[in-house]
Design an enzyme around this catalytic site. Structure first.
Site, PDB file in Angstrom:
ATOM      1  N   THR A  62     -48.073  14.060  20.403  1.00  0.00           N
ATOM      2  CA  THR A  62     -47.248  14.828  19.478  1.00  0.00           C
ATOM      3  C   THR A  62     -48.152  15.872  18.815  1.00  0.00           C
ATOM      4  O   THR A  62     -49.302  16.052  19.207  1.00  0.00           O
ATOM      5  CB  THR A  62     -46.503  13.888  18.504  1.00  0.00           C
ATOM      6  OG1 THR A  62     -45.655  14.671  17.691  1.00  0.00           O
ATOM      7  CG2 THR A  62     -47.423  13.062  17.617  1.00  0.00           C
ATOM      8  N   LYS A  66     -50.205  18.982  22.086  1.00  0.00           N
ATOM      9  CA  LYS A  66     -49.482  19.094  23.365  1.00  0.00           C
ATOM     10  C   LYS A  66     -50.132  20.090  24.328  1.00  0.00           C
ATOM     11  O   LYS A  66     -50.069  19.902  25.542  1.00  0.00           O
ATOM     12  CB  LYS A  66     -48.010  19.456  23.120  1.00  0.00           C
ATOM     13  CG  LYS A  66     -47.223  18.307  22.489  1.00  0.00           C
ATOM     14  CD  LYS A  66     -45.756  18.663  22.345  1.00  0.00           C
ATOM     15  CE  LYS A  66     -45.015  17.576  21.597  1.00  0.00           C
ATOM     16  NZ  LYS A  66     -43.586  17.860  21.443  1.00  0.00           N
ATOM     17  N   ASN A  87     -46.207  16.114  26.813  1.00  0.00           N
ATOM     18  CA  ASN A  87     -46.001  15.097  25.764  1.00  0.00           C
ATOM     19  C   ASN A  87     -46.101  13.668  26.309  1.00  0.00           C
ATOM     20  O   ASN A  87     -45.987  12.713  25.560  1.00  0.00           O
ATOM     21  CB  ASN A  87     -44.675  15.310  25.016  1.00  0.00           C
ATOM     22  CG  ASN A  87     -43.468  14.803  25.787  1.00  0.00           C
ATOM     23  OD1 ASN A  87     -43.538  14.560  26.996  1.00  0.00           O
ATOM     24  ND2 ASN A  87     -42.362  14.630  25.102  1.00  0.00           N
ATOM     25  N   ALA A 128     -39.161  29.767  17.939  1.00  0.00           N
ATOM     26  CA  ALA A 128     -39.890  30.179  19.152  1.00  0.00           C
ATOM     27  C   ALA A 128     -41.235  29.469  19.231  1.00  0.00           C
ATOM     28  O   ALA A 128     -42.191  29.990  19.774  1.00  0.00           O
ATOM     29  CB  ALA A 128     -40.075  31.694  19.151  1.00  0.00           C
ATOM     30  N   GLY A 130     -43.260  25.445  19.853  1.00  0.00           N
ATOM     31  CA  GLY A 130     -43.383  24.490  20.953  1.00  0.00           C
ATOM     32  C   GLY A 130     -42.063  23.822  21.297  1.00  0.00           C
ATOM     33  O   GLY A 130     -41.752  23.614  22.478  1.00  0.00           O
ATOM     34  N   ALA A 131     -41.265  23.480  20.274  1.00  0.00           N
ATOM     35  CA  ALA A 131     -40.007  22.767  20.524  1.00  0.00           C
ATOM     36  C   ALA A 131     -39.038  23.666  21.296  1.00  0.00           C
ATOM     37  O   ALA A 131     -38.386  23.225  22.247  1.00  0.00           O
ATOM     38  CB  ALA A 131     -39.382  22.318  19.205  1.00  0.00           C
ATOM     39  N   LYS A 156     -42.572  36.752  18.729  1.00  0.00           N
ATOM     40  CA  LYS A 156     -42.715  35.458  19.415  1.00  0.00           C
ATOM     41  C   LYS A 156     -41.465  35.144  20.248  1.00  0.00           C
ATOM     42  O   LYS A 156     -41.549  34.596  21.346  1.00  0.00           O
ATOM     43  CB  LYS A 156     -42.991  34.340  18.402  1.00  0.00           C
ATOM     44  CG  LYS A 156     -44.482  34.256  18.061  1.00  0.00           C
ATOM     45  CD  LYS A 156     -44.777  33.307  16.940  1.00  0.00           C
ATOM     46  CE  LYS A 156     -44.653  31.852  17.314  1.00  0.00           C
ATOM     47  NZ  LYS A 156     -44.982  30.979  16.156  1.00  0.00           N
ATOM     48  N   MET A 215     -32.832  20.069  16.250  1.00  0.00           N
ATOM     49  CA  MET A 215     -33.822  19.217  16.919  1.00  0.00           C
ATOM     50  C   MET A 215     -34.594  18.379  15.894  1.00  0.00           C
ATOM     51  O   MET A 215     -35.222  17.391  16.253  1.00  0.00           O
ATOM     52  CB  MET A 215     -34.778  20.083  17.751  1.00  0.00           C
ATOM     53  CG  MET A 215     -34.075  20.624  18.993  1.00  0.00           C
ATOM     54  SD  MET A 215     -35.039  21.789  19.949  1.00  0.00           S
ATOM     55  CE  MET A 215     -36.418  20.792  20.420  1.00  0.00           C
ATOM     56  N   GLY A 238     -31.395  15.646  15.509  1.00  0.00           N
ATOM     57  CA  GLY A 238     -32.207  15.440  16.712  1.00  0.00           C
ATOM     58  C   GLY A 238     -32.707  14.016  16.927  1.00  0.00           C
ATOM     59  O   GLY A 238     -33.607  13.803  17.745  1.00  0.00           O
TER      60      GLY A 238
HETATM   61  P1  NAP Z   1     -43.950  24.967  15.777  1.00  0.00           P
HETATM   62  O1  NAP Z   1     -44.489  25.171  17.145  1.00  0.00           O
HETATM   63  O2  NAP Z   1     -44.894  24.918  14.624  1.00  0.00           O
HETATM   64  O3  NAP Z   1     -42.866  26.149  15.531  1.00  0.00           O
HETATM   65  C1  NAP Z   1     -42.246  26.273  14.279  1.00  0.00           C
HETATM   66  C2  NAP Z   1     -41.085  27.257  14.360  1.00  0.00           C
HETATM   67  O4  NAP Z   1     -40.392  27.228  13.108  1.00  0.00           O
HETATM   68  C3  NAP Z   1     -41.490  28.701  14.599  1.00  0.00           C
HETATM   69  O5  NAP Z   1     -40.501  29.348  15.360  1.00  0.00           O
HETATM   70  C4  NAP Z   1     -41.535  29.266  13.167  1.00  0.00           C
HETATM   71  O6  NAP Z   1     -41.312  30.642  13.091  1.00  0.00           O
HETATM   72  C5  NAP Z   1     -40.348  28.541  12.553  1.00  0.00           C
HETATM   73  N1  NAP Z   1     -40.445  28.429  11.075  1.00  0.00           N
HETATM   74  C6  NAP Z   1     -41.243  27.605  10.364  1.00  0.00           C
HETATM   75  N2  NAP Z   1     -41.023  27.759   9.042  1.00  0.00           N
HETATM   76  C7  NAP Z   1     -40.048  28.685   8.925  1.00  0.00           C
HETATM   77  C8  NAP Z   1     -39.374  29.268   7.826  1.00  0.00           C
HETATM   78  N3  NAP Z   1     -39.660  28.926   6.561  1.00  0.00           N
HETATM   79  N4  NAP Z   1     -38.396  30.173   8.063  1.00  0.00           N
HETATM   80  C9  NAP Z   1     -38.098  30.531   9.342  1.00  0.00           C
HETATM   81  N5  NAP Z   1     -38.706  30.022  10.430  1.00  0.00           N
HETATM   82  C10 NAP Z   1     -39.663  29.109  10.230  1.00  0.00           C
HETATM   83  O7  NAP Z   1     -43.125  23.614  15.675  1.00  0.00           O
HETATM   84  P2  NAP Z   1     -42.335  22.886  16.875  1.00  0.00           P
HETATM   85  O8  NAP Z   1     -43.240  21.982  17.611  1.00  0.00           O
HETATM   86  O9  NAP Z   1     -41.643  23.949  17.627  1.00  0.00           O
HETATM   87  O10 NAP Z   1     -41.303  21.934  16.092  1.00  0.00           O
HETATM   88  C11 NAP Z   1     -40.141  22.447  15.440  1.00  0.00           C
HETATM   89  C12 NAP Z   1     -39.256  21.301  14.981  1.00  0.00           C
HETATM   90  O11 NAP Z   1     -38.695  20.628  16.122  1.00  0.00           O
HETATM   91  C13 NAP Z   1     -39.994  20.227  14.166  1.00  0.00           C
HETATM   92  O12 NAP Z   1     -39.203  19.917  13.034  1.00  0.00           O
HETATM   93  C14 NAP Z   1     -40.080  19.040  15.106  1.00  0.00           C
HETATM   94  O13 NAP Z   1     -40.049  17.801  14.434  1.00  0.00           O
HETATM   95  C15 NAP Z   1     -38.801  19.208  15.938  1.00  0.00           C
HETATM   96  N6  NAP Z   1     -38.890  18.542  17.251  1.00  0.00           N
HETATM   97  C16 NAP Z   1     -38.050  17.487  17.481  1.00  0.00           C
HETATM   98  C17 NAP Z   1     -38.107  16.803  18.687  1.00  0.00           C
HETATM   99  C18 NAP Z   1     -37.180  15.639  18.923  1.00  0.00           C
HETATM  100  O14 NAP Z   1     -37.443  14.827  19.833  1.00  0.00           O
HETATM  101  N7  NAP Z   1     -36.083  15.523  18.186  1.00  0.00           N
HETATM  102  C19 NAP Z   1     -39.023  17.191  19.697  1.00  0.00           C
HETATM  103  C20 NAP Z   1     -39.861  18.291  19.431  1.00  0.00           C
HETATM  104  C21 NAP Z   1     -39.793  18.945  18.193  1.00  0.00           C
HETATM  105  P3  NAP Z   1     -42.546  31.711  13.182  1.00  0.00           P
HETATM  106  O15 NAP Z   1     -42.814  31.863  14.657  1.00  0.00           O
HETATM  107  O16 NAP Z   1     -42.024  32.920  12.551  1.00  0.00           O
HETATM  108  O17 NAP Z   1     -43.712  31.094  12.454  1.00  0.00           O
END
Ligand code: NAP
Length: 272
Positions: A62, A66, A87, A128, A130-131, A156, A215, A238
């Site tokens: 996690t 990744k 993952n 945009a 990792g998720a 992004k 998610m 999610g």
């Molecule tokens: P990440 O790679 O850090 O990406 C974060 C994303 O959120 C980016 O697009 C970022 O935009 C945006 N963001 C963060 N704060 C923001 C704000 N205040 N306003 C607008 N946009 C914002 O994280 P990730 O790995 O993609 O994970 C995202 C979520 O998915 C997490 O909550 C994670 O727990 C969840 N997830 C769930 C599962 C599941 O099995 N249910 C699996 C994977 C992930 P910028 O590009 O502009 O910074």
């Protein structure tokens, strides 16, 4: 000897994966251990080798490892290759093999648990990171009529579209430009809720029938859920995806599909 599995991350103490996997093992009467391992930043490779040389048969990865896991493995599944993230690590033909089960988990939860089909639907993916990257190939595979990506940092979103443009039709969208697509499905793949920021989208992005899928789960899903509620839209979190992606990892390791019971869902909801 007991089979050893684990989840690597930092932080890791709040991970629900140990609870889910021990429930899976019990449901199939299998004797295995699944431990959370807190990995110091910069020490992923060292810890991964230690675990596998110590008899570990596989592990989940996690945040924030990744991409490091992707670089660590000897071979990768197609989906890991396309998404650039791993993952799930297992042994395949004696080699360390990497997979990404997030996309499968998302699609199974949406289709099997929530009875939603994306074929010919207009889909908006918000985020945009990792998720988002992990689910785009699977979404395109479902043949929506449209997939648009909106992200706070527009570049992004554009880069993601460039990366996946050969798999299907995908476009980056700006929130402040007028938009003619009221989406059938809006998926939140951001971490907005983690830092309590509010979720906002313009009125012309949705209609009364729009379905919202987050998610995130637990407190992290509250921002999007509140927004969906305010606009009277159907909302799913999610948690089902979390369980389904874990079930797919379990299948990769044990070649058995665990039972996903209501009891497991309740158990996890009580922990959130
Ligand atoms: P990440 O790679 O850090 O990406 C974060 C994303 O959120 C980016 O697009 C970022 O935009 C945006 N963001 C963060 N704060 C923001 C704000 N205040 N306003 C607008 N946009 C914002 O994280 P990730 O790995 O993609 O994970 C995202 C979520 O998915 C997490 O909550 C994670 O727990 C969840 N997830 C769930 C599962 C599941 O099995 N249910 C699996 C994977 C992930 P910028 O590009 O502009 O910074």
């Amino acid at each position: 000897m007991i089979k050893k599995y684990a989840v690597f991350g930092n932080p890791i103490e709040h991970s629900l994966s140990p609870l889910i996997h021990s429930h899976f093992a019990n449901s199939l009467k299998l004797d295995l251990s699944y431990k959370p391992i807190l990995v110091t930043l910069g020490k992923f490779e060292e810890e991964a080798k230690k675990f596998l040389q110590g008899g570990g048969l596989g592990f989940n990865i996690t945040l924030p490892f990744k991409q490091e896991a992707y670089n660590f493995v000897d071979s990768k599944s197609n989906i890991a290759q396309i998404t650039g993230a791993v993952n799930t690590i297992s042994f395949k033909d004696g080699k360390i093999h990497g997979d990404n089960t997030d996309g499968v988990g998302f699609i199974r939860d949406l289709k099997k648990n929530n009875f939603y089909e994306m074929k010919d639907k207009k889909v908006l993916l918000v985020g945009a990171g990792g998720a988002a990257m992990g689910v785009i190939p699977n979404i395109l595979n479902e043949e929506p009529s449209l997939l648009k990506i909106y992200n706070r940092t527009y570049d992004k979103a554009k880069n993601l579209c460039e990366k996946f443009k050969d798999i299907g039709k995908i476009e980056a969208v700006k929130k402040d430009l007028s938009n003619n697509d009221d989406f059938d499905l809006i998926i939140n793949a951001t971490s907005i809720g983690i830092n309590n920021s509010s979720f906002e989208l313009p009125q012309d992005f949705f209609n009364i029938g729009t379905v919202c899928y987050d998610m995130s789960y637990g407190k992290a899903s509250h921002s999007f859920m509140e927004w969906a509620k305010k606009n009277n839209l159907k909302f799913y979190d999610g948690l089902g995806m979390l369980i389904e992606q874990a079930a797919e990892s379990f299948y990769i390791w044990e070649s058995k599909r665990p039972l996903i019971s209501d009891e497991l869902q309740k158990l996890i909801r009580n922990k959130l």
